[in-house]
Design an enzyme around this catalytic site. Sequence first.
Site, PDB file in Angstrom:
ATOM      1  CG  HIS A  89    -116.812  25.685  27.239  1.00  0.00           C
ATOM      2  ND1 HIS A  89    -115.842  26.188  26.391  1.00  0.00           N
ATOM      3  CD2 HIS A  89    -116.141  25.065  28.252  1.00  0.00           C
ATOM      4  CE1 HIS A  89    -114.640  25.865  26.867  1.00  0.00           C
ATOM      5  NE2 HIS A  89    -114.802  25.191  27.995  1.00  0.00           N
ATOM      6  CD  GLU A  90    -117.233  23.407  31.425  1.00  0.00           C
ATOM      7  OE1 GLU A  90    -116.653  22.310  31.322  1.00  0.00           O
ATOM      8  OE2 GLU A  90    -116.632  24.484  31.576  1.00  0.00           O
ATOM      9  CG  HIS A 131    -114.576  20.463  27.836  1.00  0.00           C
ATOM     10  ND1 HIS A 131    -113.413  20.410  27.104  1.00  0.00           N
ATOM     11  CD2 HIS A 131    -114.594  21.671  28.449  1.00  0.00           C
ATOM     12  CE1 HIS A 131    -112.753  21.547  27.272  1.00  0.00           C
ATOM     13  NE2 HIS A 131    -113.448  22.331  28.069  1.00  0.00           N
ATOM     14  CD  GLU A 161    -110.706  24.702  27.957  1.00  0.00           C
ATOM     15  OE1 GLU A 161    -111.700  25.459  27.887  1.00  0.00           O
ATOM     16  OE2 GLU A 161    -110.678  23.692  28.673  1.00  0.00           O
TER      17      GLU A 161
END
Length: 299
Positions: A145-146, A149, A224
Amino acid sequence: MMRIGLFLLTNLAVLVVAGLILSILGVGSYHGAGGLNLTNLLMFCLVFGMAGSFVSLFMSKWIAKKTTGTQVIESPSNQAEQWLLTTVADLAQRSGIKMPEVGIFYSTQSNAFATGWNKNDALVAVSSGLLERMSADEVRAVLAHEIGHVANGDMVTLSLIQGVVNAFVMFFARIVGDFIDRAVFGRGDGEAPGLAYFAITMVLDIVFGILASAIVMWFSRYREYRADEAGARLAGKQNMINALLRLRDEQNLPDQMPKEMQALAIAEGQHQGFSFAALFHSHPSIEQRVEALQKLQVQ
């Protein structure tokens, strides 16, 4: 005291950078004998609005390390740290970005964040609580997930949006403030603005800034969803869902993430359903994120 010092240092840097740019561009006062010089005012607001966002962006890694106490893993001292570095390296390679710095910060709550001024000079950090309580598959999903980003360039895009919003907040606050000062307090052409103008402008900066933040928070929520999708594609949809549900189950644990870092974290603090206040949340609810993932056509 550290946070106050960082706040003052950041604002000092913004003033210096903005002042230099305005001087180079030759932008003069936006108050003239005939009223506001809209060209100078727009240039002033754009320079200060964008300078504030990009100074914060360029200092983001350093500020994140200082405010969270993140310890960057220079050389792994145990198997867990070696696994973190290996996992992040694999995810970064698959996402087409350079290896970011990897760090750990102390927090009883499971959390993580990514920051940095570009996708090839980033920092990914996870909390000690996350490493203690999540399974390896769940931690990998959080890291994915990070990395999502970072690969999506979310930090730069958010700074651009914040800078433009800041500029227009300043611009319209000064136009409305000038109008009220003239219409209500009787300031005439050629007269320098007084305390009433500056007081009105300060209030309008706050009011317009709060309203405009809904635009920035909309993009924050949107990113997100995109990062969750990246996590699902890189680490498996069910693993990403399990990680989010784990975060939801920990909502009663103390949130130790500094306020200024919450928009960058994977968990902002939980909230349910839709309300007017939800327009100002940086994250969708866990339920909304899980529902979006369940509809995603990926294993």
